[in-house]
Design a protein around this motif. Structure first.
Motif, PDB file in Angstrom:
ATOM      1  N   ILE A 347       0.568  -0.973   0.382  1.00 40.76           N
ATOM      2  CA  ILE A 347      -0.253   0.087   0.321  1.00 40.76           C
ATOM      3  C   ILE A 347       0.489   1.422   0.041  1.00 40.76           C
ATOM      4  N   SER A 348       2.250   1.132  -0.075  1.00 35.45           N
ATOM      5  CA  SER A 348       2.718   2.390  -0.203  1.00 35.45           C
ATOM      6  C   SER A 348       3.983   1.817  -1.264  1.00 35.45           C
ATOM      7  N   PHE A 349       4.318   3.670  -1.556  1.00 34.96           N
ATOM      8  CA  PHE A 349       5.599   3.699  -2.622  1.00 34.96           C
ATOM      9  C   PHE A 349       6.180   4.347  -2.541  1.00 34.96           C
ATOM     10  N   SER A 350       7.664   4.121  -2.000  1.00 33.18           N
ATOM     11  CA  SER A 350       8.353   5.672  -1.691  1.00 33.18           C
ATOM     12  C   SER A 350       9.332   5.501  -2.918  1.00 33.18           C
ATOM     13  N   VAL A 351       9.409   7.024  -2.833  1.00 31.21           N
ATOM     14  CA  VAL A 351      11.054   6.751  -3.952  1.00 31.21           C
ATOM     15  C   VAL A 351      11.749   8.099  -4.079  1.00 31.21           C
ATOM     16  N   CYS A 352      12.974   8.515  -3.971  1.00 31.14           N
ATOM     17  CA  CYS A 352      14.482   8.738  -3.637  1.00 31.14           C
ATOM     18  C   CYS A 352      14.470  10.067  -4.501  1.00 31.14           C
ATOM     19  N   VAL A 353      14.377  11.515  -4.585  1.00 32.39           N
ATOM     20  CA  VAL A 353      14.424  12.032  -5.744  1.00 32.39           C
ATOM     21  C   VAL A 353      15.526  12.938  -5.983  1.00 32.39           C
ATOM     22  N   ASN A 354      16.053  13.655  -6.455  1.00 32.33           N
ATOM     23  CA  ASN A 354      17.058  14.514  -6.519  1.00 32.33           C
ATOM     24  C   ASN A 354      16.378  15.945  -7.506  1.00 32.33           C
ATOM     25  N   ASN A 355      15.885  17.341  -6.792  1.00 29.12           N
ATOM     26  CA  ASN A 355      15.310  18.045  -7.145  1.00 29.12           C
ATOM     27  C   ASN A 355      15.688  19.081  -8.515  1.00 29.12           C
ATOM     28  N   LYS A 356      16.504  18.518  -9.018  1.00 30.75           N
ATOM     29  CA  LYS A 356      17.384  19.280 -10.180  1.00 30.75           C
ATOM     30  C   LYS A 356      16.961  20.812 -10.386  1.00 30.75           C
ATOM     31  N   TYR A 357      16.213  20.615 -10.811  1.00 30.13           N
ATOM     32  CA  TYR A 357      14.967  21.212 -11.736  1.00 30.13           C
ATOM     33  C   TYR A 357      14.119  22.417 -11.117  1.00 30.13           C
ATOM     34  N   ASN A 358      14.329  21.924  -9.201  1.00 30.38           N
ATOM     35  CA  ASN A 358      13.485  22.723  -8.631  1.00 30.38           C
ATOM     36  C   ASN A 358      11.776  23.179  -8.917  1.00 30.38           C
ATOM     37  N   ARG A 359      11.445  21.742  -9.106  1.00 33.19           N
ATOM     38  CA  ARG A 359      10.268  21.818  -9.726  1.00 33.19           C
ATOM     39  C   ARG A 359       9.355  20.658  -8.653  1.00 33.19           C
ATOM     40  N   LEU A 360       9.401  20.368  -7.102  1.00 35.39           N
ATOM     41  CA  LEU A 360       9.439  19.757  -6.518  1.00 35.39           C
ATOM     42  C   LEU A 360       8.035  20.066  -6.361  1.00 35.39           C
ATOM     43  N   GLU A 361       8.104  21.819  -5.702  1.00 37.21           N
ATOM     44  CA  GLU A 361       6.555  22.033  -5.256  1.00 37.21           C
ATOM     45  C   GLU A 361       5.417  21.628  -6.045  1.00 37.21           C
ATOM     46  N   GLU A 362       5.303  21.935  -7.785  1.00 41.31           N
ATOM     47  CA  GLU A 362       4.655  21.540  -8.299  1.00 41.31           C
ATOM     48  C   GLU A 362       4.169  20.140  -8.531  1.00 41.31           C
ATOM     49  N   LEU A 363       5.322  19.699  -8.292  1.00 44.69           N
ATOM     50  CA  LEU A 363       5.096  17.938  -8.479  1.00 44.69           C
ATOM     51  C   LEU A 363       4.020  17.744  -7.282  1.00 44.69           C
ATOM     52  N   LEU A 364       4.297  17.554  -5.851  1.00 46.51           N
ATOM     53  CA  LEU A 364       3.387  17.687  -4.902  1.00 46.51           C
ATOM     54  C   LEU A 364       2.456  17.821  -5.428  1.00 46.51           C
ATOM     55  N   GLN A 365       2.102  19.120  -5.543  1.00 45.71           N
ATOM     56  CA  GLN A 365       0.789  19.840  -5.468  1.00 45.71           C
ATOM     57  C   GLN A 365      -0.095  18.549  -5.977  1.00 45.71           C
ATOM     58  N   ILE A 366       0.218  18.362  -7.145  1.00 44.34           N
ATOM     59  CA  ILE A 366      -0.978  17.363  -7.958  1.00 44.34           C
ATOM     60  C   ILE A 366      -0.368  16.262  -7.066  1.00 44.34           C
ATOM     61  N   LEU A 367       0.286  15.183  -6.429  1.00 43.89           N
ATOM     62  CA  LEU A 367       0.625  14.555  -6.088  1.00 43.89           C
ATOM     63  C   LEU A 367      -0.239  14.353  -4.537  1.00 43.89           C
ATOM     64  N   ARG A 368      -0.563  15.108  -4.314  1.00 46.48           N
ATOM     65  CA  ARG A 368      -1.415  15.503  -2.911  1.00 46.48           C
ATOM     66  C   ARG A 368      -2.595  15.666  -3.813  1.00 46.48           C
ATOM     67  N   SER A 369      -3.126  15.593  -4.834  1.00 48.80           N
ATOM     68  CA  SER A 369      -4.746  15.185  -5.501  1.00 48.80           C
ATOM     69  C   SER A 369      -4.610  14.183  -5.681  1.00 48.80           C
ATOM     70  N   LYS A 370      -3.987  13.092  -5.633  1.00 46.42           N
ATOM     71  CA  LYS A 370      -4.121  11.813  -6.392  1.00 46.42           C
ATOM     72  C   LYS A 370      -3.587  10.342  -4.914  1.00 46.42           C
ATOM     73  N   PHE A 371      -2.474  11.203  -4.074  1.00 49.29           N
ATOM     74  CA  PHE A 371      -2.119   9.595  -2.837  1.00 49.29           C
ATOM     75  C   PHE A 371      -2.023  10.874  -1.319  1.00 49.29           C
ATOM     76  N   LYS A 372      -2.153  10.234  -0.810  1.00 48.71           N
ATOM     77  CA  LYS A 372      -1.487  10.614   1.019  1.00 48.71           C
ATOM     78  C   LYS A 372       0.052  10.748   0.603  1.00 48.71           C
ATOM     79  N   VAL A 373       0.544  11.886   0.456  1.00 57.37           N
ATOM     80  CA  VAL A 373       1.938  11.965   0.536  1.00 57.37           C
ATOM     81  C   VAL A 373       2.702  12.407   2.326  1.00 57.37           C
TER      82      VAL A 373
END
Ligand code: ASP
Length: 418
Positions: A347-373
């Motif tokens: 029931i869970s998926f973990s991913v370790c990423v490099n936020n090289k292009y500073n787009r983490l916030e944009e990504l998190l916004q979408i992820l939060r609408s679909k998953f528990k983050v």
């Protein structure tokens, strides 16, 4: 032909430039191409110049002046009373840079960046070329932009291999010593492009590939490739031999000693890569070539700092399986996250990423609408290749805050909270 690469640290001041001449005398320089980076931290200084141009124009001329003085002071130390012609050359390059800003109409940051930052390499190679000739090491200056042909993906340009091979073979004089710039190339309209930060190793490999060079030597301030970054790990040891595949693995996991893109072209033509010390040119250094995986066969330690660990689970407690995992990957790709490590349970998926292009916030916004983050920012990712019992104890003892651990046959990785 042999290809030598000297990085920014090796030419950070006049003493460094003199040392390049000494290394060449010791190692020989007939039929040799040297690829050189910008001096010291010049590329960082030029990045600031670009930033000022866009965001703080009142700071621009001071930043350019500082850059000019830095280079003039090296020229003065190298040529003393005979510095006039070289002062003039530095002045010309700096005027070219200023006029670029004066006439520029482009608003594309990456485009402007590439037109500007390459001046570091143009300045360094002009000064070093003049110095080598001054001390009777006959050397020819070559503009890498006439050789390294790329697309127009500014700041991380992709090579046109076929054209580049042709242009390099047409431009590089054989049986001589030739100096050219790392990091820069040009697109089909002859605008300057860059190959990504730390790209000069890659340039050396590109030239070596095109010229069927007998070897590439990267001259560094360490004795060769060590089994860990000595600034991070204690008691590091020199690796005498590494296979191409192992070196690619190490670079992939974040070992910064060799730029990852450098290895593939060399491996394709089995051109050996030597990493040697410019402070001790007699030392054997490390050889990356076909052959033994690792000699000595000891654990190798790698730290990737400032990564982001994202833990996802479905909102309705359904399984994290093919459909939602593929959705996550599509988003990671879309938001340019470099994935270091993944792990999943029912029931869970973990991913370790490099936020090289500073787009983490944009990504998190979408992820939060679909998953528990749950997000852990600024985590350290430790990787140990060829781990043994001792390596495991040493890492575990050091770290109380392990958020995630993953073990494969040859590799163990830990994500650690700071
Ligand atoms: N001067 C460039 C940089 O600092 C390229 C290089 O040094 O490899 O990233």
């Amino acid at each position: 032909m042999r290809v030598f690469k000297f990085g920014g640290a090796s030419v950070k001041d006049a003493e460094g430039v003199r040392n390049v001449a000494e290394v060449l005398k010791k190692a020989g320089y007939k039929d040799t191409l040297i690829i050189v980076s910008a001096m010291g931290k010049t590329t960082n200084a030029l990045e600031l110049v670009v930033d000022h141009y866009f965001n703080q124009p009142e700071e621009l001329s001071n930043a350019i002046l500082e850059l000019k003085h830095f280079h003039l002071q090296i020229v003065e130390a190298l040529f003393g009373p005979l510095s006039e012609p070289m002062n003039k050359r530095v002045g010309e390059l700096v005027s070219e840079l200023k006029s670029l800003f004066k006439h520029n109409k482009a608003t594309n940051y990456s485009f402007v960046y590439d037109q500007v930052v390459g001046f570091g390499e143009l300045l360094s190679t002009s000064i070093i070329n003049a110095y080598l000739n001054h001390v009777d090491i006959q050397c020819e200056w070559l503009d890498a932009r006439k050789c390294v042909k790329t697309d127009a993906y500014y700041r991380d340009a992709n090579l046109d291999w076929e054209l580049t091979q042709k242009t390099i073979n047409a431009q590089v004089s054989k049986n001589k010593l030739v100096i050219s710039q790392g990091f820069i190339g040009s697109d089909e309209n002859n605008f300057t492009t860059t190959l990504g930060r730390e790209g000069s190793d890659y340039t050396a490999a590109i030239f070596a590939y095109a010229l069927n060079a007998e070897s590439v030597t990267i001259w560094k301030d360490v004795p060769g490739v060590l089994n860990g970054d000595p600034r991070v790990f204690e008691n590091t040891k020199l690796l005498n031999q590494i296979s191409y595949t192992e070196a690619i693995e190490l670079a992939f996991y974040g070992a910064s000693v060799i730029h990852p893109k450098t290895l593939q072209p060399l491996q394709r033509k089995e051109i050996p890569l030597y990493v040697r010390s410019f402070l001790n040119p007699d030392g054997a250094g490390t050889s990356v070539s076909k052959g033994k995986t690792l000699e000595p066969h000891i654990p190798c330690y790698i730290l990737k700092p400032k990564q982001v660990l994202i833990r996802l689970s479905s909102l309705d407690f359904s399984f994290m399986v093919e459909d939602n995992i593929s959705e996550v990957f599509a988003l990671l790709y879309q938001y340019q996250m470099r994935v270091d490590l993944i792990q999943n349970s029912a029931i869970s998926f973990s991913v370790c990423v490099n936020n090289k292009y500073n787009r983490l916030e944009e990504l998190l916004q979408i992820l939060r609408s679909k998953f528990k983050v749950t997000v852990f920012e600024n985590v350290d990712l430790y990787t140990v290749r060829h781990f043994d019992a001792e390596a495991l104890t040493s890492i575990e003892a050091k770290k109380d805050n392990i958020l995630l651990e993953q073990r494969a046959q040859e590799t163990i990785q830990y994500v650690v909270e700071n």
